[in-house]
Write a protein that holds these residues in place. Structure first.
Motif, mmCIF file in Angstrom:
data_model
loop_
_atom_site.group_PDB
_atom_site.id
_atom_site.type_symbol
_atom_site.label_atom_id
_atom_site.label_comp_id
_atom_site.label_asym_id
_atom_site.label_seq_id
_atom_site.Cartn_x
_atom_site.Cartn_y
_atom_site.Cartn_z
ATOM 1 N N CYS A 184 -27.985 -5.953 -10.595
ATOM 2 C CA CYS A 184 -29.199 -5.407 -11.205
ATOM 3 C C CYS A 184 -29.677 -4.166 -10.464
ATOM 4 C CB CYS A 184 -30.300 -6.469 -11.227
ATOM 5 S SG CYS A 184 -29.912 -7.904 -12.253
ATOM 6 N N ARG A 240 -27.537 -1.145 -11.449
ATOM 7 C CA ARG A 240 -27.984 -0.506 -12.695
ATOM 8 C C ARG A 240 -29.148 0.436 -12.424
ATOM 9 N NH1 ARG A 240 -29.013 -6.100 -15.532
ATOM 10 N NH2 ARG A 240 -26.892 -6.938 -15.730
ATOM 11 N N ARG A 294 -20.382 1.356 -9.993
ATOM 12 C CA ARG A 294 -19.037 0.917 -10.386
ATOM 13 C C ARG A 294 -18.425 -0.004 -9.327
ATOM 14 N NH1 ARG A 294 -15.440 5.776 -11.197
ATOM 15 N NH2 ARG A 294 -13.919 4.145 -11.758
ATOM 16 N N ASP A 343 -20.167 -3.379 -9.551
ATOM 17 C CA ASP A 343 -19.728 -4.140 -10.728
ATOM 18 C C ASP A 343 -18.326 -4.700 -10.537
ATOM 19 O OD1 ASP A 343 -22.118 -3.524 -11.875
ATOM 20 O OD2 ASP A 343 -21.324 -2.154 -13.399
ATOM 21 N N ARG A 372 -17.257 -8.683 -10.643
ATOM 22 C CA ARG A 372 -16.243 -9.267 -11.521
ATOM 23 C C ARG A 372 -15.248 -10.103 -10.715
ATOM 24 N NH1 ARG A 372 -16.321 -3.923 -13.596
ATOM 25 N NH2 ARG A 372 -17.454 -3.798 -15.601
ATOM 26 N N ASP A 399 -20.228 -11.410 -14.689
ATOM 27 C CA ASP A 399 -20.145 -10.371 -15.707
ATOM 28 C C ASP A 399 -21.303 -9.399 -15.491
ATOM 29 O OD1 ASP A 399 -20.030 -8.738 -17.896
ATOM 30 O OD2 ASP A 399 -20.141 -10.345 -19.396
ATOM 31 N N ASP A 440 -22.433 -7.093 -17.223
ATOM 32 C CA ASP A 440 -23.206 -6.794 -18.435
ATOM 33 C C ASP A 440 -24.270 -7.854 -18.707
ATOM 34 O OD1 ASP A 440 -21.715 -4.493 -18.894
ATOM 35 O OD2 ASP A 440 -20.198 -5.574 -20.052
ATOM 36 N N THR A 441 -24.102 -9.047 -18.168
ATOM 37 C CA THR A 441 -25.056 -10.128 -18.447
ATOM 38 C C THR A 441 -25.761 -10.626 -17.191
ATOM 39 O OG1 THR A 441 -23.315 -11.810 -18.241
ATOM 40 C CG2 THR A 441 -23.722 -10.898 -20.451
#
Length: 267
Positions: free
Chosen positions: A220, A223, A248, A251, A255, A260, A262-263
């Motif tokens: 978070c 982002r 990047r 993230d 992973r 994820d 995105d969530t």
């Protein structure tokens, strides 16, 4: 045994009310021989004389001064006892307790201030530690936005124990990390590589100076580093495109740990 009328004494209940001492305490002092009633009625009830009451007054006074029952017995019954010395020793203990309470009060004041203000530094100290571009109002803005969160409470608890030197160490660690981040991007470190993942782990360690950071929370933040104008300007001011590259590598590391990006949520 003399009758109550002949003794002209006070009952346990009357003495308790007059001295503000519990009946239980009076019974205990009687049992240990510290203050025994001199008289009893024909029915066996305890009665305290004027002399007994005087002794009880002295016991109450010394007890309020903090002396233990053994110390009180010595003061009252031992003709060789150094009463001034005992009182001086008690006074020294009281002074120590007062000093501990003073420090506790000062610590509570700092904790209250930290919860309400965040940084317990003057504007001048903040500028000297965090640089001239630092805005002293940022802490107040963060308090308004995040003041009801667990993370703000954790941050406040850390802040309450820090002075300028401790915050300087935090600022130095952040600056060193930012340099390492820029150098890694220049060196072509790729997201998901061991080098990039070590940087992501190091970021969580450095950020823990504020509050513990989970991987999901880190996503978070990543982002925000890319999209928030203030954070993006900070990182892109170190290296052009660093805000996006930083997100990047965060993230990619997430992973690898089954998250994820995105969530991911703040948890």
């Amino acid at each position: 045994m003399p009758d109550a009328a002949d003794a002209d004494g006070l009952t346990v209940g009357q003495v308790s009310a007059r001295l503000g001492v519990t009946v239980r305490a009076l019974h205990h002092w009687d049992e240990i021989g510290l203050a025994r009633p001199s008289l009893r009625t024909a029915a066996g009830y305890r009665l305290y004389t004027a002399g007994d009451l005087e002794r009880l007054h002295r016991i109450v006074v010394y007890r309020e001064l903090g002396l233990g029952l053994d110390g009180i017995r010595s003061v009252l019954d031992d003709s060789t006892a150094d009463v001034p010395g005992a009182l001086r020793a008690q006074r020294a203990q009281v002074a120590e307790r007062i000093e501990r309470l003073r420090r506790l009060g000062a610590g509570l004041d700092r904790m209250i201030d930290a919860h309400e203000r965040g940084l317990l530094l003057t504007a001048e100290q903040q500028a000297a530690i965090f640089g001239p571009r630092w805005n002293p109002d940022w802490s107040a803005q963060a308090r308004r936005r995040y003041g009801d969160t667990e993370q703000w409470r954790q941050y406040a608890e850390r802040s309450a124990s820090r002075g300028p030197e401790e915050w300087q160490a935090v600022a130095d660690a952040v600056a060193e990390f930012d340099r390492a981040l820029g150098d890694a991007m220049d060196a072509g470190v790729t997201p998901g590589s061991p080098e990039a993942n070590r940087l992501v782990e190091r970021h969580r360690e450095v950020f823990a100076s504020y509050f513990p950071l989970t991987r999901q929370m880190q996503v978070c933040l990543g982002r925000m580093f890319e999209t928030d104008p203030g954070f993006a300007a900070h990182y892109d001011g170190i290296r052009a495109g660093l805000a996006t590259w930083f997100r990047r590598i965060i993230d990619a590391d997430a992973r690898a740990h089954g998250i994820d990006p995105d969530t991911a949520t703040w948890e």
